[in-house]
Design a protein around this motif. Structure first.
Motif, PDB file in Angstrom:
ATOM      1  N   ALA A   1      -3.300  -1.314  -7.602  1.00 15.35           N
ATOM      2  CA  ALA A   1      -4.018  -1.651  -6.368  1.00 15.35           C
ATOM      3  C   ALA A   1      -3.205  -2.637  -5.556  1.00 15.35           C
ATOM      4  O   ALA A   1      -2.338  -3.341  -6.087  1.00 15.35           O
ATOM      5  CB  ALA A   1      -5.385  -2.246  -6.691  1.00 15.35           C
TER       6      ALA A   1
ATOM      7  N   ASP B   1      -8.036  -3.942   3.744  1.00 17.38           N
ATOM      8  CA  ASP B   1      -7.515  -5.011   2.893  1.00 17.38           C
ATOM      9  C   ASP B   1      -7.564  -4.681   1.395  1.00 17.38           C
ATOM     10  O   ASP B   1      -7.354  -5.548   0.562  1.00 17.38           O
ATOM     11  CB  ASP B   1      -8.253  -6.325   3.157  1.00 17.38           C
ATOM     12  CG  ASP B   1      -9.744  -6.225   2.873  1.00 17.38           C
ATOM     13  OD1 ASP B   1     -10.228  -5.121   2.586  1.00 17.38           O
ATOM     14  OD2 ASP B   1     -10.422  -7.263   2.951  1.00 17.38           O
ATOM     15  N   ASN B   2      -7.817  -3.404   1.032  1.00 22.94           N
ATOM     16  CA  ASN B   2      -7.904  -3.035  -0.373  1.00 22.94           C
ATOM     17  C   ASN B   2      -7.525  -1.564  -0.548  1.00 22.94           C
ATOM     18  O   ASN B   2      -8.116  -0.690   0.076  1.00 22.94           O
ATOM     19  CB  ASN B   2      -9.337  -3.282  -0.877  1.00 22.94           C
ATOM     20  CG  ASN B   2      -9.482  -3.096  -2.366  1.00 22.94           C
ATOM     21  OD1 ASN B   2      -8.510  -3.052  -3.111  1.00 22.94           O
ATOM     22  ND2 ASN B   2     -10.713  -2.969  -2.821  1.00 22.94           N
TER      23      ASN B   2
ATOM     24  N   HIS C   1     -10.538   3.100  -3.455  1.00 19.62           N
ATOM     25  CA  HIS C   1     -10.791   2.314  -2.237  1.00 19.62           C
ATOM     26  C   HIS C   1      -9.592   2.447  -1.306  1.00 19.62           C
ATOM     27  O   HIS C   1      -8.457   2.361  -1.754  1.00 19.62           O
ATOM     28  CB  HIS C   1     -10.981   0.822  -2.551  1.00 19.62           C
ATOM     29  CG  HIS C   1     -12.141   0.529  -3.428  1.00 19.62           C
ATOM     30  ND1 HIS C   1     -13.437   0.620  -3.007  1.00 19.62           N
ATOM     31  CD2 HIS C   1     -12.206   0.135  -4.720  1.00 19.62           C
ATOM     32  CE1 HIS C   1     -14.245   0.296  -3.993  1.00 19.62           C
ATOM     33  NE2 HIS C   1     -13.524   0.013  -5.049  1.00 19.62           N
TER      34      HIS C   1
ATOM     35  N   ARG D   1      -4.226  -5.658  -2.648  1.00 15.10           N
ATOM     36  CA  ARG D   1      -5.366  -6.339  -2.056  1.00 15.10           C
ATOM     37  C   ARG D   1      -4.887  -7.519  -1.244  1.00 15.10           C
ATOM     38  O   ARG D   1      -4.155  -8.372  -1.732  1.00 15.10           O
ATOM     39  CB  ARG D   1      -6.317  -6.826  -3.141  1.00 15.10           C
ATOM     40  CG  ARG D   1      -7.631  -7.362  -2.598  1.00 15.10           C
ATOM     41  CD  ARG D   1      -8.489  -7.966  -3.672  1.00 15.10           C
ATOM     42  NE  ARG D   1      -7.962  -9.209  -4.200  1.00 15.10           N
ATOM     43  CZ  ARG D   1      -8.038 -10.384  -3.574  1.00 15.10           C
ATOM     44  NH1 ARG D   1      -8.604 -10.467  -2.397  1.00 15.10           N
ATOM     45  NH2 ARG D   1      -7.557 -11.470  -4.136  1.00 15.10           N
TER      46      ARG D   1
ATOM     47  N   THR E   1      -0.995 -11.566  -0.624  1.00 16.11           N
ATOM     48  CA  THR E   1      -1.356 -10.179  -0.890  1.00 16.11           C
ATOM     49  C   THR E   1      -0.949  -9.877  -2.322  1.00 16.11           C
ATOM     50  O   THR E   1       0.165 -10.185  -2.736  1.00 16.11           O
ATOM     51  CB  THR E   1      -0.639  -9.230   0.084  1.00 16.11           C
ATOM     52  OG1 THR E   1      -1.028  -9.582   1.410  1.00 16.11           O
ATOM     53  CG2 THR E   1      -1.022  -7.791  -0.170  1.00 16.11           C
TER      54      THR E   1
ATOM     55  N   ARG F   1       0.840  -1.198   0.000  1.00 17.57           N
ATOM     56  CA  ARG F   1       0.000   0.000   0.000  1.00 17.57           C
ATOM     57  C   ARG F   1       0.879   1.254   0.000  1.00 17.57           C
ATOM     58  O   ARG F   1       0.615   2.216  -0.714  1.00 17.57           O
ATOM     59  CB  ARG F   1      -0.918   0.014   1.211  1.00 17.57           C
ATOM     60  CG  ARG F   1      -1.679   1.334   1.344  1.00 17.57           C
ATOM     61  CD  ARG F   1      -2.281   1.505   2.705  1.00 17.57           C
ATOM     62  NE  ARG F   1      -3.622   0.994   2.718  1.00 17.57           N
ATOM     63  CZ  ARG F   1      -4.342   0.819   3.807  1.00 17.57           C
ATOM     64  NH1 ARG F   1      -3.815   1.080   4.982  1.00 17.57           N
ATOM     65  NH2 ARG F   1      -5.559   0.376   3.748  1.00 17.57           N
TER      66      ARG F   1
ATOM     67  N   TYR G   1      -6.875   1.043  -3.874  1.00 16.75           N
ATOM     68  CA  TYR G   1      -7.113   1.049  -5.308  1.00 16.75           C
ATOM     69  C   TYR G   1      -6.971   2.456  -5.853  1.00 16.75           C
ATOM     70  O   TYR G   1      -7.582   3.380  -5.329  1.00 16.75           O
ATOM     71  CB  TYR G   1      -8.546   0.534  -5.508  1.00 16.75           C
ATOM     72  CG  TYR G   1      -9.013   0.316  -6.917  1.00 16.75           C
ATOM     73  CD1 TYR G   1      -9.292   1.388  -7.760  1.00 16.75           C
ATOM     74  CD2 TYR G   1      -9.255  -0.952  -7.393  1.00 16.75           C
ATOM     75  CE1 TYR G   1      -9.773   1.185  -9.038  1.00 16.75           C
ATOM     76  CE2 TYR G   1      -9.741  -1.167  -8.668  1.00 16.75           C
ATOM     77  CZ  TYR G   1      -9.996  -0.089  -9.486  1.00 16.75           C
ATOM     78  OH  TYR G   1     -10.475  -0.289 -10.758  1.00 16.75           O
TER      79      TYR G   1
END
Length: 171
Positions: free
Chosen positions: A102, A82-83, A78, A104, A110, A64, A85
């Protein structure tokens, strides 16, 4: 006598129609009730945090953070535990924003998605064999644990992709 018979037939038809309508209404109510119960049951399921499964929280957070460095010039669609985007502000031929990337967190691993490598595969030139082993398809990289060397290489690839898309007018 014929008029009485016609009246009786019409009355019988009206009763049958009313009975059918009631049965249809009951069936519809039962179906709606079942759908509502199913929807409630679906909503009641808690979402798993990114720290469960093989794709540990550290892996998701590391992936991330690679994308977050570019979020200022992109659109965060998003941002959940856990996401994460990102879209571009540029509209594609389908009149929707172009997907950039993204991260995820899944049960087994992952995933890190990077669309520029799909549209411009030459961006993958010089990629290490270790990072290529992590590829699933054309633009997805899967990780179970954060590996510093691979994450640094993925960060450099993401930066190259961002700069390439910016130069080509997609960002």
């Amino acid at each position: 006598m014929a008029a009485a018979k016609k009246t009786t037939t019409k009355a019988t038809a009206a009763k049958a129609s009313a009975t059918t309508t009631k049965a249809t209404a009951k069936a519809s109510a039962t179906t709606t009730k079942a759908a509502a119960t199913k929807a409630t049951a679906t909503k009641a399921k808690p979402t798993k945090p990114a720290s469960t499964g093989a794709g540990s929280a550290g892996t998701f957070e590391a992936l991330r953070s690679i994308l977050q460095r570019h979020a200022r010039d992109l659109v965060v669609v998003h941002d959940t535990p856990d996401n994460y985007y990102l879209d571009t502000r540029t509209m594609g031929p389908n009149k929707k924003p172009l997907f950039f990337g993204a991260a995820r967190a899944g049960r087994a691993y992952t995933s890190f998605y990077l669309m520029p490598v799909y549209s411009d595969p030459e961006l993958l030139d010089g990629l290490s064999p270790e990072l290529k082993k992590r590829m699933q398809g054309k633009s997805c990289f899967n990780f179970k644990q954060p590996e510093t060397a691979l994450l640094a290489e993925l960060e450099a690839l993401t930066r190259r992709c961002f700069e390439h898309w910016k130069a080509s007018g997609r960002i």
